[in-house]
Design a protein around this motif. Structure first.
Motif: not given
Length: 319
Positions: A39, A88, A112
């Motif tokens: 992420y 996120y 997220w």
């Protein structure tokens, strides 16, 4: 008369230090979890033209006509449209509600999104995050072992089990639900719509049973209570929305995200009318967000988790 000690005095603040250290460790673990899964951490503006569309969420308005965001959702979904697949952020959000042991008007939210992640996949990832960050949680003497398999129950089944009410056969029938609420001793006012009446029933009769011993997932909300989530393919009366509960406390709220701009506009207009009727004001619709949906929001799932509540549960604090 002596004044009460300010929070910053060493003798008053010392008891908070263990919780502060726990918070720092939890935030570090959150970042490590998402970085290990590829992420990208982002940061979107807190000042927005539209704070949200939920009719019953109260936002703070600035003198310049902008609002402090109640969630970074709209901005983050625009980033998905822009081409970021896994994002996120941990942000400060603002909701003008009465402070309580479980709510502060300014609080920290972890949010997220992942493109291509299914509704059920988001459930699994949420539980993975919880286990990674905090294996043991507790509140007021009650404990939850996040390593145990989670209980998953639909809203309809939970209301039937804990309140003795069959909502599936009477979706939207406000008179029936108000009568049932009164039958089981839950106060509802004549002004409560069907969604508000059901929310009161869930808060009083369902939530106190969720998340003790092991985490609980309350899923498949009526579609009228999930304005930003897509309907379930198996039964479009219900939506791909779930909430995570630990020790009777709602900790996270997740959606299989709605990607249809036309349906989203219709839901927004409904919420604007409801807010106008209920509170006498409204929030502007984020037209830029709807243009982003028209351009093409990929299939995705998203989640919002209360960081402060997680720290409270992990560190043994009461509020």
């Amino acid at each position: 008369m002596d004044r009460p000690l300010s929070w910053w005095t060493p003798e008053n603040f010392s008891r908070k230090i263990p919780h502060l250290k726990a918070r720092a460790e939890i935030v570090s673990r959150i970042r490590g979890f998402f970085e290990s899964r590829g992420y990208l951490e982002v940061e979107t503006p807190a000042l927005q033209a539209s704070p949200c569309m939920e009719a019953h969420i109260q936002a703070f308005k600035t003198t310049r006509g902008l609002y402090l965001h109640t969630s970074p959702e709209f901005a983050m979904k625009k980033l998905l449209v822009a081409g970021l697949p896994k994002i996120y952020q941990i942000s400060h959000v603002f909701r003008d509600e009465e402070p309580s042991s479980l709510h502060s008007p300014e609080f920290s939210m972890l949010e997220w999104y992942q493109t291509g992640l299914s509704y059920r996949g988001m459930m699994d990832e949420t539980l993975d995050l919880l286990r990674h960050v905090a294996p043991q949680l507790s509140w007021k003497g009650k404990a939850c072992d996040t390593g145990l398999p989670a209980t998953v129950i639909t809203v309809a089944d939970a209301v039937q089990k804990y309140a003795g009410i069959d909502i599936s056969a009477h979706l939207g029938d406000v008179a029936h639900l108000q009568a049932e609420a009164r039958r089981i001793g839950v106060y509802v006012s004549p002004q409560d719509d069907w969604e508000n009446a059901l929310l009161k029933i869930i808060m009083e009769k369902v939530e106190p049973h969720l998340g003790f011993g092991a985490p609980a997932i309350l899923c498949d909300y009526p579609v009228s209570m999930a304005a930003l989530s897509r309907p379930r393919p198996e039964d479009p009366r219900f939506a791909e929305r779930f909430e995570l509960y630990v020790c009777g406390i709602e900790l996270a709220n997740a959606f299989g995200e709605l990607t249809d701009a036309k349906v989203q506009r219709e839901r927004f207009l409904h919420d604007v009318a409801l807010r106008k009727k209920t509170y006498g004001d409204d929030y502007p619709i984020d037209e830029d967000f709807l243009r982003a949906l028209e351009r093409g929001l990929p299939d995705c799932s998203g989640n919002a988790l209360g960081v402060d509540r997680l720290v409270m549960l992990a560190s043994g604090a009461d509020h």
